[in-house]
Scaffold this motif. Structure first.
Motif, short mmCIF file in Angstrom:
data_model
loop_
_atom_site.label_atom_id
_atom_site.label_comp_id
_atom_site.label_asym_id
_atom_site.label_seq_id
_atom_site.Cartn_x
_atom_site.Cartn_y
_atom_site.Cartn_z
N SER A 319 47.51 37.34 39.01
CA SER A 319 47.16 36.51 37.85
C SER A 319 48.28 36.52 36.82
CB SER A 319 45.86 37.00 37.21
OG SER A 319 45.98 38.35 36.78
N GLU A 320 48.98 37.65 36.67
CA GLU A 320 50.07 37.72 35.70
C GLU A 320 51.28 36.91 36.17
OE1 GLU A 320 52.46 38.39 32.53
OE2 GLU A 320 50.29 38.63 32.71
N ILE A 352 44.90 33.78 32.47
CA ILE A 352 44.40 32.69 33.29
C ILE A 352 42.98 33.05 33.72
CG2 ILE A 352 44.75 31.28 35.37
CD1 ILE A 352 46.98 30.98 33.34
N LEU A 353 42.04 32.17 33.42
CA LEU A 353 40.65 32.45 33.74
C LEU A 353 40.24 31.83 35.08
CD1 LEU A 353 39.05 31.91 30.22
CD2 LEU A 353 39.97 34.00 31.23
N PHE A 408 38.39 37.57 42.06
CA PHE A 408 37.98 38.06 40.75
C PHE A 408 37.47 39.50 40.89
CE2 PHE A 408 37.52 33.48 40.69
CZ PHE A 408 38.02 33.11 39.45
N ASP A 409 37.63 40.28 39.83
CA ASP A 409 37.06 41.63 39.87
C ASP A 409 35.59 41.59 39.49
OD1 ASP A 409 36.89 41.46 37.09
OD2 ASP A 409 38.66 42.70 36.72
N SER A 416 43.96 37.48 41.53
CA SER A 416 45.04 36.85 42.29
C SER A 416 44.63 35.44 42.70
CB SER A 416 45.38 37.67 43.53
OG SER A 416 44.28 37.70 44.43
N ILE A 417 45.63 34.67 43.07
CA ILE A 417 45.43 33.30 43.55
C ILE A 417 46.25 33.12 44.82
CG2 ILE A 417 45.72 30.84 43.06
CD1 ILE A 417 45.56 31.50 40.09
N LYS A 418 45.63 32.55 45.84
CA LYS A 418 46.34 32.22 47.06
C LYS A 418 46.20 30.73 47.34
CE LYS A 418 47.15 33.69 51.84
NZ LYS A 418 46.78 34.65 52.91
#
Length: 568
Positions: A319-320, A352-353, A408-409, A416-418
């Motif tokens: 996400s960062e 980023i949400l 998401f946690d 993360s994003i894939k």
């Protein structure tokens, strides 16, 4: 086809037309003149410096592989033997031409033109594909301002294409794919456009089509150009905008969902009927839902694009990483007008949400995207903006055919994003990898390849108008016939009674149909029996006894549209 624009042809173009005594002699002279013209139209190509860094020069050194001739504003200045280095410098609006010993030969106002009969022209130390660049045709040095000039290559379209096709498509894709590329590239250069400069029609870089000149020609790509010579793709009476990209990903997209209107900048734009979304496998359902897009781009279905290294690809961010990448690109992409609200320099996104796709095209291409952040939600439109906005290691996404998988946690924070994607480029029109597969593996001829990617097209010669006007009385066209059947298609709006045509050296007169209704004024003349497989030449001449207030619009149809009834 002429290998270059000859000195005699260039000089002849500067001479006044000599009046003749009778209309018959005049008509015969016009037919001879039409036949003597270059075999294809002349295109003006802006030639850039090494690395395509600039189109402006203050001095240049030109050479030829044969004797070169130098003109100032059409008047002869000098001749130089083969391989002579002719230096020209420019200052305060004047060109200084130097002799081989370095002394000043002449100072002229220009434009300065170089021709090389039977040879090629080059610019000292100008390289393309690691080799000395060489060019068919003529060079002109044309004023940009009082300190800089443009280098322009005047070249016949068919010779120009020989320097384009092997640089736009790998020659390993095979002859039929290269033929399809030749037609698409011919359409591109012949389609009217807003020019970036008054001095040239197109440039030699990716801003137009990649054109490296004669030193990159190959036997197979030359054959592809020659065996499609004079052939363009039409929809109705208009040359199509023959867009192409590397890899569609198995499903090409409609024009409206990839491009904004060039004038109004509205997005989605108005559609073009011949640039419609189409899957490689016709049983494939549209991909405009998240479920369908995910199933398609997370798998490897049968496709003509299967051999492309970009048929399927993935990218992944924390996400960062995703936030940092966006902060580097949002300002630039906001300047396009397709990010709302605009993200300004110094703005911060915060966390980023979520990344939410709001709308997709039929191929699954993202049309509208929401990036939800702590500072607000940013709406992003248009495929190129999305590709350039979302980067990995500083590189844009290969395409906007992409599905996002977000982790998401337990507290709902994005971890993360894939990205799962397919294709490379805008994906509208011809897919080059797809064309290669269709030609080499499926053994399909180039016309079938083109008709797969461009809906409802006809393959034909470029439409022309003949009339009593001096510039339109006699028009000659050369073309390569791919099939045994061909027809002249005539729009007889003004009720002309007949058409004169010289086909491969023999004269014919054809009676024309007449009708006041638009549907009845289209005449079709089967000329198959007068043609031969391969190269043919037709010279059309306007019937003198029809008066000077009429005209005919026509083209030679070589391959019919698959849905002609819908177009006409």
């Amino acid at each position: 086809m002429l290998a270059s624009i000859s000195t005699s042809a260039f000089a002849a173009s500067l001479q006044p037309i000599i009046p003749v005594e009778t209309m018959k002699i005049a008509r015969e002279a016009e037919i001879r003149a039409a036949k003597m013209k270059p075999a294809s139209e002349i295109v003006r190509v802006g030639i850039s410096t090494n690395g395509f860094s600039s189109y402006e020069y203050s001095e240049i050194t030109v050479f030829g592989t044969d004797e070169i001739q130098v003109y100032n504003d059409g008047m002869p200045v000098a001749k130089f033997p083969a391989n002579s280095n002719v230096k020209v410098s420019y200052n305060a609006g004047m060109y200084t031409i130097y002799d081989e010993d370095g002394s000043i030969l002449d100072e002229v106002s220009g434009p300065v033109t170089f021709t090389c009969d039977g040879g090629l022209l080059g610019v000292k130390d100008l390289k393309r594909a690691g080799k000395q660049a060489l060019y068919h045709g003529a060079f002109q040095l044309l004023k940009k301002n009082d300190q800089k000039f443009n280098l322009v290559n005047l070249i016949e379209v068919e010779d120009y294409l020989k320097g384009v096709v092997p640089n736009e498509m790998p020659v390993r894709f095979g002859l039929e794919a290269l033929k399809a590329q030749s037609v698409a590239a011919r359409n591109y250069v012949l389609t009217p456009r807003t020019k970036s400069s008054v001095n040239y029609d197109v440039v030699d870089s990716v801003a137009s089509q990649v054109y490296y000149g004669a030193n990159t020609e190959t036997a197979i790509s030359d054959k592809a150009v020659e065996e499609t010579s004079g052939v363009v793709a039409l929809y109705g009476w208009d040359l199509i905008l023959a867009l192409y990209s590397s890899t569609a990903g198995g499903y090409s997209e409609s024009y409206a969902y990839a491009f904004s209107d060039p004038k109004t900048k509205e997005f989605p734009s108005e559609d073009k009927p011949y640039l419609r979304a189409r899957p490689d496998m016709l049983s494939q359902i549209p991909l405009n839902s998240e479920e369908a897009a995910a199933e398609f781009y997370k798998s490897t279905p049968d496709s003509y694009d299967i051999r492309s290294p970009y048929f399927r690809w993935t990218r992944e961010w924390s996400s960062e990483e995703f936030r940092a990448a966006l902060e580097n690109t949002l300002v630039t992409q906001s300047a396009t007008g397709f990010v709302k609200p605009a993200f300004k320099k110094g703005d911060k996104l915060g966390k980023i949400l979520a990344v939410n796709v709001k709308r997709r095209g039929e191929s699954g291409k993202i049309v509208e995207l929401d990036i939800v952040t702590e500072s607000g939600t940013y709406k992003v439109y248009k495929e190129l903006v999305i590709r350039r906005l979302i980067t990995k290691d500083g590189k844009a996404l290969p395409s906007a055919n992409v599905v996002f998988e977000q982790q998401f946690d337990d507290e709902g924070n994005l971890i993360s994003i894939k990205a799962f994607g397919g294709g490379y480029g805008h994906g509208v029109g011809l897919s080059q990898f797809g064309a290669g597969f269709m030609g080499s593996e499926l053994k399909l001829p180039y016309e079938k390849i083109l008709q797969h990617y461009y809906s409802g097209i006809t393959l034909a010669t470029k439409p022309v108008i003949i009339s009593a006007d001096e510039s339109q009385r006699v028009i000659s066209q050369s073309f390569y016939l791919p099939e045994k059947h061909a027809e002249i298609v005539v729009d007889n709006k003004y009720l002309v009674s007949k058409l004169n045509a010289e086909i491969n050296g023999k004269e014919y007169t054809f009676e024309l149909c007449k009708g006041f209704l638009p549907a009845n004024r289209i005449c079709r003349i089967d000329i198959s029996k007068y043609l031969k497989k391969g190269r043919n030449t037709i010279t059309f001449s306007y019937p003198e006894d029809e008066g000077n207030k009429k005209a005919l619009r026509l083209f030679v149809e070589l391959v019919k549209s698959e849905n002609a009834d819908d177009i006409w």
